[in-house]
Design a protein around this motif. Structure first.
Motif, PDB file in Angstrom:
ATOM      1  N   ASP A  60       1.964   1.961 -15.789  1.00 18.48           N
ATOM      2  CA  ASP A  60       3.234   1.278 -16.069  1.00 18.48           C
ATOM      3  C   ASP A  60       3.939   0.874 -14.781  1.00 18.48           C
ATOM      4  N   VAL A  61       3.934   1.763 -13.815  1.00 18.62           N
ATOM      5  CA  VAL A  61       4.584   1.473 -12.533  1.00 18.62           C
ATOM      6  C   VAL A  61       3.802   0.398 -11.788  1.00 18.62           C
ATOM      7  N   LEU A  62       2.474   0.477 -11.817  1.00 22.22           N
ATOM      8  CA  LEU A  62       1.663  -0.538 -11.149  1.00 22.22           C
ATOM      9  C   LEU A  62       1.872  -1.914 -11.780  1.00 22.22           C
ATOM     10  N   GLU A  85       7.543   7.046  -2.153  1.00 24.05           N
ATOM     11  CA  GLU A  85       6.265   7.583  -1.677  1.00 24.05           C
ATOM     12  C   GLU A  85       5.229   7.618  -2.802  1.00 24.05           C
ATOM     13  N   ALA A  86       5.674   7.963  -4.015  1.00 17.31           N
ATOM     14  CA  ALA A  86       4.770   8.013  -5.166  1.00 17.31           C
ATOM     15  C   ALA A  86       4.279   6.615  -5.523  1.00 17.31           C
ATOM     16  N   VAL A  91      -0.054   2.488  -5.351  1.00 11.36           N
ATOM     17  CA  VAL A  91      -0.507   1.171  -4.881  1.00 11.36           C
ATOM     18  C   VAL A  91      -1.757   1.341  -4.013  1.00 11.36           C
ATOM     19  N   LYS A  92      -1.722   2.306  -3.119  1.00 10.17           N
ATOM     20  CA  LYS A  92      -2.851   2.542  -2.212  1.00 10.17           C
ATOM     21  C   LYS A  92      -4.106   2.929  -3.001  1.00 10.17           C
ATOM     22  N   ARG A  99       2.615  -6.122  -2.422  1.00  3.39           N
ATOM     23  CA  ARG A  99       3.153  -7.234  -3.214  1.00  3.39           C
ATOM     24  C   ARG A  99       2.528  -7.292  -4.592  1.00  3.39           C
ATOM     25  N   GLY A 100       1.656  -6.353  -4.913  1.00  5.36           N
ATOM     26  CA  GLY A 100       1.045  -6.300  -6.233  1.00  5.36           C
ATOM     27  C   GLY A 100      -0.204  -7.151  -6.362  1.00  5.36           C
TER      28      GLY A 100
END
Length: 102
Positions: A60-62, A85-86, A91-92, A99-100
């Motif tokens: 959901d966050v991604l 940080e989370a 993302v990493k 930028r997605g």
């Protein structure tokens, strides 16, 4: 005729219940740490990756990051339950850039 039908059903049920009693239990699956902030636990959200200590799906966050939402806005949306940080870790680990983009 009905009498025999009931007996066979009773026999079948008792045989089934005895089989269930003798089955070997599966070993309990444990929580898997995918990073410092991300965890997959079969007891929480069907084992899908969530942020540690929450029921917030990493996906959901991604998705929010991919839509171009500012990280500060994402943090606000989740009432501070997800940190910068989370988000960076998710993302990493996903292979996308900040930028997605993949």
């Amino acid at each position: 005729m009905k009498k025999n039908g009931k007996k066979s059903i009773t026999r079948t049920l008792s045989r089934s219940s005895s089989l269930l009693k003798n089955r070997v239990p599966r070993p309990k699956q444990k929580q898997v740490l995918l990073g410092r902030y991300i965890v997959a636990d079969p007891e929480i959200c069907h084992g899908k990756p969530t942020f540690r200590g929450t029921r917030i799906f990493v996906s959901d966050v991604l998705e929010m990051v991919a839509e171009g939402m500012a990280w500060e806005t994402i943090i606000e949306q989740w009432h501070g339950s997800v940190t910068k940080e989370a988000i960076a870790e998710s993302v990493k680990l996903s292979g996308m850039n900040e930028r997605g983009e993949i």
